[in-house]
Design a protein around this motif. Structure first.
Motif, PDB file in Angstrom:
ATOM      1  N   VAL A  33       0.876  -1.136  -0.004  1.00 35.25           N
ATOM      2  CA  VAL A  33      -0.121   0.092  -0.050  1.00 35.25           C
ATOM      3  C   VAL A  33       0.843   1.278  -0.012  1.00 35.25           C
ATOM      4  N   ARG A  34       1.903   1.267   0.856  1.00 33.48           N
ATOM      5  CA  ARG A  34       2.676   2.568   0.888  1.00 33.48           C
ATOM      6  C   ARG A  34       3.764   2.570  -0.409  1.00 33.48           C
ATOM      7  N   GLY A  35       4.208   1.439  -1.156  1.00 30.60           N
ATOM      8  CA  GLY A  35       4.714   1.912  -2.126  1.00 30.60           C
ATOM      9  C   GLY A  35       4.059   2.202  -3.312  1.00 30.60           C
ATOM     10  N   PHE A  36       2.628   1.566  -3.444  1.00 33.15           N
ATOM     11  CA  PHE A  36       1.864   2.323  -4.326  1.00 33.15           C
ATOM     12  C   PHE A  36       1.469   3.537  -4.193  1.00 33.15           C
ATOM     13  N   LEU A  37       1.359   4.064  -2.905  1.00 29.48           N
ATOM     14  CA  LEU A  37       1.119   5.343  -2.842  1.00 29.48           C
ATOM     15  C   LEU A  37       2.123   6.338  -2.904  1.00 29.48           C
ATOM     16  N   ARG A  38       3.277   5.967  -2.703  1.00 31.40           N
ATOM     17  CA  ARG A  38       4.568   6.614  -3.084  1.00 31.40           C
ATOM     18  C   ARG A  38       4.664   7.044  -4.340  1.00 31.40           C
ATOM     19  N   ARG A  39       4.350   6.021  -5.422  1.00 30.14           N
ATOM     20  CA  ARG A  39       4.303   6.300  -6.675  1.00 30.14           C
ATOM     21  C   ARG A  39       3.024   6.768  -7.347  1.00 30.14           C
ATOM     22  N   ALA A  40       1.896   6.745  -6.717  1.00 26.52           N
ATOM     23  CA  ALA A  40       0.896   7.341  -7.124  1.00 26.52           C
ATOM     24  C   ALA A  40       0.909   8.808  -6.771  1.00 26.52           C
ATOM     25  N   LEU A  41       1.344   9.091  -5.732  1.00 21.38           N
ATOM     26  CA  LEU A  41       1.353  10.422  -5.244  1.00 21.38           C
ATOM     27  C   LEU A  41       2.287  11.230  -5.796  1.00 21.38           C
ATOM     28  N   GLY A  44       6.695  12.742  -1.453  1.00 18.22           N
ATOM     29  CA  GLY A  44       7.627  12.185  -0.505  1.00 18.22           C
ATOM     30  C   GLY A  44       7.080  10.930   0.389  1.00 18.22           C
ATOM     31  N   TRP A  45       7.810  10.459   1.191  1.00 19.39           N
ATOM     32  CA  TRP A  45       7.683   9.163   1.628  1.00 19.39           C
ATOM     33  C   TRP A  45       6.307   9.540   3.066  1.00 19.39           C
ATOM     34  N   ALA A  46       6.825  10.782   3.404  1.00 16.44           N
ATOM     35  CA  ALA A  46       5.866  11.264   4.693  1.00 16.44           C
ATOM     36  C   ALA A  46       4.339  11.218   4.280  1.00 16.44           C
ATOM     37  N   GLU A  47       4.206  11.993   2.896  1.00 19.57           N
ATOM     38  CA  GLU A  47       2.725  12.281   2.501  1.00 19.57           C
ATOM     39  C   GLU A  47       2.240  10.832   2.387  1.00 19.57           C
ATOM     40  N   ALA A  48       2.835   9.885   1.542  1.00 19.45           N
ATOM     41  CA  ALA A  48       2.378   8.518   1.644  1.00 19.45           C
ATOM     42  C   ALA A  48       2.070   7.935   2.502  1.00 19.45           C
ATOM     43  N   ALA A  74      -6.095  -5.828  -2.821  1.00 23.76           N
ATOM     44  CA  ALA A  74      -6.824  -4.741  -3.803  1.00 23.76           C
ATOM     45  C   ALA A  74      -7.725  -4.024  -3.031  1.00 23.76           C
ATOM     46  N   TRP A  75      -8.465  -4.487  -2.112  1.00 23.11           N
ATOM     47  CA  TRP A  75      -9.373  -3.613  -1.472  1.00 23.11           C
ATOM     48  C   TRP A  75      -8.637  -2.528  -0.607  1.00 23.11           C
ATOM     49  N   LEU A  76      -7.649  -2.851   0.062  1.00 24.75           N
ATOM     50  CA  LEU A  76      -6.846  -2.023   0.713  1.00 24.75           C
ATOM     51  C   LEU A  76      -6.258  -0.733  -0.291  1.00 24.75           C
ATOM     52  N   CYS A  77      -5.612  -1.287  -1.624  1.00 24.31           N
ATOM     53  CA  CYS A  77      -5.234  -0.300  -2.217  1.00 24.31           C
ATOM     54  C   CYS A  77      -6.246   0.642  -2.938  1.00 24.31           C
ATOM     55  N   GLY A  78      -7.629   0.100  -3.288  1.00 26.52           N
ATOM     56  CA  GLY A  78      -8.614   0.828  -3.669  1.00 26.52           C
ATOM     57  C   GLY A  78      -8.777   2.046  -2.562  1.00 26.52           C
ATOM     58  N   ILE A  79      -8.892   1.632  -1.239  1.00 29.37           N
ATOM     59  CA  ILE A  79      -9.201   2.645  -0.174  1.00 29.37           C
ATOM     60  C   ILE A  79      -8.180   3.654  -0.098  1.00 29.37           C
ATOM     61  N   ALA A  80      -6.898   3.163  -0.461  1.00 31.05           N
ATOM     62  CA  ALA A  80      -5.656   4.385  -0.485  1.00 31.05           C
ATOM     63  C   ALA A  80      -5.672   5.163  -1.733  1.00 31.05           C
ATOM     64  N   TRP A  81      -6.152   4.581  -2.834  1.00 27.07           N
ATOM     65  CA  TRP A  81      -6.281   5.576  -3.812  1.00 27.07           C
ATOM     66  C   TRP A  81      -7.577   6.381  -3.754  1.00 27.07           C
ATOM     67  N   ARG A  82      -8.530   6.016  -3.181  1.00 27.25           N
ATOM     68  CA  ARG A  82      -9.455   6.862  -2.866  1.00 27.25           C
ATOM     69  C   ARG A  82      -8.939   8.258  -1.927  1.00 27.25           C
TER      70      ARG A  82
END
Length: 179
Positions: A33-41, A44-48, A74-82
């Protein structure tokens, strides 16, 4: 040992009130989840990590909505994406609001537009606690005592932050702190 317990089993245990089962799900999937968010956002790491924390909290609250317990990643990544989309929208709104404020803010007499922009940039580079002291005491006219009480900082710390901040701002504008 953790690999022997499936995600579906952990979800079932969490739904029955096991905090530790949900914690194991988080441990198991937080890197993804954190890796996905770092790439999606793209930030920085702190924001992700902040967004990931929000996502895991939302997941805990809405665990009953999970339709396929085996597809928890996948459900967690979907929540993270939202949550990431919320953060992106909020950042955009903030940028628009700041831009409008800059366009409509009156420049004090004798201060050029370039100097005002230099001041804004210099303020942004100050550490947050120094910036808060400078904003309250120099920009808003608060006393050191009022700023101390509002920020929960010792009076001496507020005074030194204001002095240090004033010196850095003057330097950014090409002046000196001889006053």
């Amino acid at each position: 040992m953790d690999g022997l317990v499936t995600d579906a089993e952990l979800v079932s245990r969490a739904l029955n009130g096991s905090d530790s089962a949900f914690s194991r799900l988080v441990e198991r999937h937080q890197a993804a989840v954190r890796g996905f968010l770092r790439r999606a956002l793209g930030g920085g790491w702190a924001e992700a990590d902040d967004v990931a924390q929000d996502a895991f909290l939302a997941a805990w609250r809405s665990l009953r909505s999970l339709r396929d317990p085996g597809g928890v990643r996948a459900w967690l990544c979907g929540i993270a994406w939202r949550k990431a989309q919320d953060r992106i929208r909020s950042s955009r709104r903030g940028a628009v609001r700041d831009s409008l404020w800059l366009e409509t803010a009156e420049t004090p007499a004798g201060v050029s537009h370039e100097d005002r922009l230099s001041m804004i940039a210099a303020m942004a580079e100050l550490p947050p606690d120094v910036r808060a002291c400078v904003a309250l005491c120099l920009a808003d006219g608060w006393s050191h005592g009022e700023a101390s009480a509002a920020l929960g900082l010792p009076l001496g710390t507020v005074k030194s932050h204001v002095a240090r901040g004033r010196a850095r701002l003057l330097k950014a504008l090409g002046g000196s702190d001889d006053a």
